[in-house]
Design a protein around this motif. Structure first.
Motif, PDB file in Angstrom:
ATOM      1  N   GLU A 421     -79.626  79.090-109.202  1.00 56.00           N
ATOM      2  CA  GLU A 421     -80.909  78.409-109.095  1.00 56.00           C
ATOM      3  C   GLU A 421     -81.551  78.629-107.737  1.00 56.00           C
ATOM      4  O   GLU A 421     -82.764  78.844-107.635  1.00 56.00           O
ATOM      5  N   ILE A 422     -80.751  78.599-106.668  1.00 57.00           N
ATOM      6  CA  ILE A 422     -81.357  78.784-105.352  1.00 57.00           C
ATOM      7  C   ILE A 422     -81.752  80.240-105.135  1.00 57.00           C
ATOM      8  O   ILE A 422     -82.778  80.537-104.502  1.00 57.00           O
ATOM      9  N   LYS A 423     -80.978  81.189-105.685  1.00 57.46           N
ATOM     10  CA  LYS A 423     -81.358  82.604-105.585  1.00 57.46           C
ATOM     11  C   LYS A 423     -82.711  82.837-106.258  1.00 57.46           C
ATOM     12  O   LYS A 423     -83.591  83.534-105.726  1.00 57.46           O
ATOM     13  N   GLU A 424     -82.875  82.228-107.439  1.00 56.04           N
ATOM     14  CA  GLU A 424     -84.128  82.375-108.173  1.00 56.04           C
ATOM     15  C   GLU A 424     -85.287  81.721-107.423  1.00 56.04           C
ATOM     16  O   GLU A 424     -86.397  82.267-107.357  1.00 56.04           O
ATOM     17  N   ALA A 425     -85.037  80.538-106.851  1.00 55.79           N
ATOM     18  CA  ALA A 425     -86.091  79.836-106.112  1.00 55.79           C
ATOM     19  C   ALA A 425     -86.541  80.639-104.898  1.00 55.79           C
ATOM     20  O   ALA A 425     -87.741  80.732-104.606  1.00 55.79           O
TER      21      ALA A 425
END
Length: 522
Positions: A421-425
Motif C-alpha cells: 500500500e505504501i509503495k503504491e501511494a
C-alpha cells in the motif's frame, strides 16, 4: 491501538440483510455466582455467555443467542438481542496491599438501573410500568421500559431488580421487539427466568496467599477467582502472560503463548527494562525541577514525608500481562471488540483481547494483530499511558507486526499488510509529506479518506528509521540514529507529543529525510 467499545453504540441499525427468525429466549440452565455475591438464576437456553471486561463495574454476565442474534424492528431496522445480569455494588472495597502499589478496584460507574440503561444499553427508554414484589422472599422491583424512536419502531426492556443485601442490588435485564405478539413471548420468558432468582452460600475461591506474595501470585489469584464466575472460561499462563479463554482448541492457545513469549523477547531487546527505568527517572527529575541543567542551589529543609507505597517495578507488572482469547468473532465483538478488528489493547482494563480469525480473514490476521497490540501492552507497563503521535504509536505496532515466527523465534520482515500500500501511494503521489505527517493528530491520522495510507506510511517510516542505517540506506544521516529515542524521552518527560516531535526534529533536514525514506521504500 483499538479502544474498547461499550455494549451498543446505538439501539439499532439499518438492516442491509434482514436477519433470520430470532432465537427467542427460553428458560434454560442456571447461572450461579457462589464466590462473590451468592445467587443463582436461570438464563436463556442455548445462549452464549459473555463475561464482563475488568473495567466494567456493573456487568456480572451477558447472554447472546448462539445463532440468529438479531430481530427485525419495523421495516428496516434490527435489534441485537441480549440478556444482562448486572450489579449495583455499594460495598466498601478492600484496601490495597500496603507497600505494593496494587491497582485500586474499579468502581462501578452506574449506581442504579436507570443510569445503567442510559449508559450501557441505549438512551430514550422511559418507564412504562413499575411494581414492587418479592422473589424468593426477597424484596424486588419489576420494571418495564419502552423506547419508541419513530412510529412503528418500538423496543421494550424488562428488568427485575433484587435487593440482595442493603449495599448490593442485582438486576436481570432483557430486551426485545416491542410489538404485541413478539414482545409477549419475550416477556413471558424473561419473567420466568427472573422469578427463579435464589440466594446461595458464598464459598471462598481465592487460594490462600502467604505474606509477601509476589504480584504475579496475587494476579493469578484474582484471575482464578474471576474465572469461577464465567462459565466455560479457563486460565492458562506462561512466563510473562496470563491467558483467559473459552476457546477449545488447545493447540491454538499453546501457539499463542509461544508467540507471545517470543515477541516479548523482541520487545525487551528494543525497549529494555533498564533503559525504560532510566528514561522514567530522568522524566521524574524534569517534572520536579531536579533535572534542570546547572541547578545547584540548596532547597529549604522539608518536613518528613509521609509513608508512601513503594511502586511496583515495571518489569514485574509486565510479567502479569493479561490476554483474553475469544472463541469466535461474534463473542469477540459482543465482548467489546471494534468492528473490522482482530484484536485490541484496553489500557483501562489492562487486557489485550483477540480471537482466532481463521474463519474471517485467516489466522495470520490474528498473529499480525497480536504482535501489534502486544507492543502497546508491553510499552504501557514501562512508560505508562502516554499518548504518542499515531505515526510513532501505530507505526511501531505495525513494525512488530512484520516479524515472522518460525521454530519458536521471530525474524524481522516487512509488514505484509502495509508494504504494497505504501509503495503504491508513493508511486501515485498520494503519500503525506513528512513535515505534516509527523505532526498529525490522531484525528488527522484517522481521517476516513487517508487512514489506510497513514497506517502504511507510519509503518514504513518506523521501518526505515529502525533498519535504514543497518541496511546502508542511500543518504542516511547519523542525526537520524537517535530520532525515535529522543521523541520517546521528551514525550515521557513532558507528556506533550507536540513538544516531543519538535525537539526530536530539531536540526533534522526533513526534505532529506523524506527523500531517503522514499528511495528506501519504493
Amino acid at each position: 491501538m483499538a479502544s474498547k467499545l461499550w455494549i451498543a453504540a446505538g439501539l439499532w441499525a439499518c438492516a442491509f440483510a434482514l436477519p433470520a427468525a430470532a432465537q427467542e429466549p427460553k428458560p434454560g440452565d442456571w447461572y450461579e455466582d457462589n464466590t462473590d455475591l451468592g445467587f443463582k438464576v436461570r438464563v436463556p437456553a442455548k445462549w452464549q455467555s459473555i463475561p464482563p471486561a475488568p473495567d466494567d463495574g456493573n456487568l456480572v454476565i451477558k447472554y447472546d443467542p448462539k445463532s440468529n442474534k438479531s430481530v427485525q424492528i419495523g421495516k428496516d431496522k434490527i435489534l441485537d438481542l441480549h440478556v444482562w445480569i448486572v450489579k449495583f455494588d455499594r460495598r466498601k472495597k478492600a484496601p490495597d496491599q500496603p507497600t505494593k502499589g496494587a491497582d485500586k478496584t474499579f468502581v462501578a460507574r452506574d449506581r442504579n438501573l436507570t443510569d445503567w440503561i442510559g449508559h450501557k444499553a441505549a438512551k430514550g427508554f422511559t418507564v412504562a410500568s413499575q411494581e414492587q414484589t418479592e422473589v424468593s422472599k426477597m424484596a424486588a422491583t419489576e420494571f418495564l421500559y419502552s423506547n419508541v424512536s419513530e412510529p412503528g419502531v418500538e423496543v421494550k426492556l424488562y428488568a427485575m431488580v433484587y435487593k440482595l443485601r442493603p449495599d448490593v442490588d442485582v438486576a436481570f435485564v432483557g430486551w426485545g421487539p416491542g410489538d404485541g405478539a413478539k414482545w409477549n413471548r419475550f416477556e413471558r420468558a424473561f419473567q420466568e427466568m427472573a422469578r427463579s432468582f435464589k440466594t446461595v452460600e458464598v464459598k471462598e475461591s481465592k487460594p490462600a496467599l502467604a505474606e509477601g506474595s509476589s504480584l504475579r501470585d496475587r494476579k493469578r489469584a484474582e484471575l482464578a477467582d474471576a474465572v469461577t464466575r464465567t462459565p466455560g472460561w479457563k486460565l492458562y499462563e506462561s512466563a510473562n502472560y496470563f491467558i483467559i479463554s473459552d476457546y477449545p482448541k488447545k493447540d491454538f492457545i499453546e501457539e499463542l503463548m509461544g508467540r507471545l513469549e517470543a515477541i516479548h523477547a523482541v520487545y525487551e531487546l528494543d525497549y529494555p527494562a533498564a533503559k525504560a527505568k532510566e528514561i522514567r527517572e530522568a522524566a521524574a527529575r524534569v517534572k520536579t525541577g531536579d533535572g534542570a541543567a546547572g541547578k545547584t542551589e540548596e532547597k529549604p529543609e522539608a518536613p518528613a514525608p509521609k509513608p508512601v507505597e513503594v511502586p511496583i517495578d515495571s518489569s514485574e507488572l509486565s510479567r502479569c500481562s493479561v490476554v483474553r482469547v475469544c472463541k469466535n468473532p461474534e463473542e469477540y465483538h459482543s465482548y467489546g471488540g471494534p468492528g473490522g478488528s482482530a484484536g485490541y489493547w484496553n489500557s483501562n482494563a489492562k487486557e489485550l483481547v483477540v480471537y482466532d480469525a481463521s474463519t474471517v480473514g485467516g489466522k495470520g490476521d490474528t498473529w499480525i494483530t497480536l504482535n501489534h497490540e502486544a507492543f502497546h501492552q508491553y510499552i504501557f507497563y514501562f512508560y505508562g499511558n502516554i499518548a504518542p503521535h499515531s505515526w510513532y504509536n501505530e507505526g511501531t505496532g505495525d513494525f512488530y507486526s512484520g516479524y515472522m515466527y518460525k521454530n519458536g523465534h521471530f525474524t524481522l520482515k516487512e509488514n505484509p499488510w502495509r508494504k504494497d500500500e505504501i509503495k503504491e501511494a508513493i508511486r501515485d503521489g498520494k503519500h503525506e509529506p513528512l513535515k505534516g505527517f509527523m505532526r498529525f493528530t490522531q484525528a488527522d491520522y484517522y481521517r476516513s479518506d487517508r487512514i489506510g495510507v497513514c497506517y502504511a506510511q507510519g509503518w514504513s517510516l518506523i521501518y526505515f528509521l529502525r533498519t535504514g542505517k543497518k541496511n546502508k540506506a542511500k543518504g542516511w544521516d547519523p542525526k537520524w540514529d537517535s530520532l525515535l529515542e529522543n521523541y520517546l524521552q521528551v514525550l515521557t518527560a513532558t507528556g506533550k507529543p507536540e513538544q516531543a516531535v519538535e525537539q526530536c526534529l530539531t536540526g533534522i533536514d526533513l526534505d532529506a529525510l523524506e527523500a531517503a525514506w522514499i528511495d528506501y521504500t519504493k
